[in-house]
Design an enzyme around this catalytic site. Sequence first.
Site, mmCIF file in Angstrom:
data_model
loop_
_atom_site.group_PDB
_atom_site.id
_atom_site.type_symbol
_atom_site.label_atom_id
_atom_site.label_comp_id
_atom_site.label_asym_id
_atom_site.label_seq_id
_atom_site.Cartn_x
_atom_site.Cartn_y
_atom_site.Cartn_z
ATOM 1 N N CYS A 51 0.825 -1.207 0.000
ATOM 2 C CA CYS A 51 0.000 0.000 0.000
ATOM 3 C C CYS A 51 0.862 1.262 0.000
ATOM 4 O O CYS A 51 1.973 1.287 0.558
ATOM 5 C CB CYS A 51 -0.925 0.011 1.215
ATOM 6 S SG CYS A 51 -2.362 -1.078 1.066
ATOM 7 N N ASN A 79 11.242 -9.530 -4.982
ATOM 8 C CA ASN A 79 10.421 -10.442 -4.195
ATOM 9 C C ASN A 79 11.113 -10.685 -2.854
ATOM 10 O O ASN A 79 12.314 -10.972 -2.812
ATOM 11 C CB ASN A 79 10.221 -11.756 -4.945
ATOM 12 C CG ASN A 79 9.126 -12.615 -4.334
ATOM 13 O OD1 ASN A 79 9.143 -12.917 -3.146
ATOM 14 N ND2 ASN A 79 8.170 -13.008 -5.154
ATOM 15 N N HIS A 175 -1.180 -7.579 -7.628
ATOM 16 C CA HIS A 175 0.216 -7.577 -8.072
ATOM 17 C C HIS A 175 0.429 -8.722 -9.059
ATOM 18 O O HIS A 175 -0.381 -9.635 -9.160
ATOM 19 C CB HIS A 175 1.172 -7.732 -6.881
ATOM 20 C CG HIS A 175 1.094 -9.076 -6.218
ATOM 21 N ND1 HIS A 175 0.042 -9.448 -5.393
ATOM 22 C CD2 HIS A 175 1.912 -10.162 -6.272
ATOM 23 C CE1 HIS A 175 0.238 -10.684 -4.955
ATOM 24 N NE2 HIS A 175 1.354 -11.141 -5.478
#
Length: 346
Positions: A51, A79, A175
């Site tokens: 966010c 990641n 995503h």
Amino acid sequence: MGSRPPEIRKDWVTNRWVIFSPARAKRPSDFKSKSPATPTQQQYQQSCPFCLGNEHDCAPEIFRVPPDDPKWKLRVVQNLYPALSPADVPVPAQEESESSSSLGQVMTGFGFHDVVIESPVHSLQLSDLSPTQIAHVLLTYTTRIHHFIANHSIKYVQVFKNHGASAGASMSHSHSQMMALPIVPPAVAARLDSMKDYFNRTGKCSVCEFNSNDLLIHASPHFISVVPYAATFPFEIWIIPLTHSPHFHQLDADKAVDLGGILKLMLRKMALQLNNPPFNFMIQTSPLQDSASELPHSHWFLQIIPQLSVAAGFEIGTGCYINPVFPEDAAKILREVNVLPLEGDD
């Protein structure tokens, strides 16, 4: 629809046999997800690292759009739990034989694993974005792939999206992911071999030759969406460029907006008809180091798979899937789903 006898089909793209057995299912129009992906209404979650405002809780950033803007539209980050690591030194080609044994072959786990955060707003899903906003996501993929091309150890980049927990998504914030690999994966190699075999026999691209109105869902200026002739999964969708193109990363800005529009339409049709199912999409492209002139047989496409069935013992044991919905029936149903434009669409 359900009275048709079973068939076994194979197409010239995947070269994979699929059993179509409608007797194993209810009517195709009754197919609905039993575990729909549940959207959230919260625009911001304090515990979500994706966010806006929580960037400090996220993995290191690679870049954002717009650059250096605190009010970003999308971000590419590493990641946090990567399957591969760029810190590992890739095995030079001349050393690969030394890593072989009677048990098999091993390489270092070199590669890149990125996450593309598609929106700063927690409640927005990809299908909620406008075609232009989706185009920005697609062009972000191409920008990152162009970065990978400079690294000659990278052979293939897989772009994929997992939507919903049962489709593999560990985060509800919208995503997608990219993995840059030092190998050409076996399913990709098999697809390319099948397409090359068809080209060697006919002189034509098997994807360019796709011309069945019965399997067509929608056509836009630059793309068509279809259910493949030998769809592995019920209501599987392919979005195909009308112009022959081996590499996804050659997508330009105008075509990206068109692709964004047809992708949005397919996701919304799928959600309306199938009860907002968890889904995966994958961009099926060509190896990075092969030039377009070397690939007259290869044609990229975007594959969407709603999660409506489970691979069981037969599928795992044989690699041959049972699909209870004939592709022509699935295409007709999806064609007839009426999608109203959303506020803010282009």
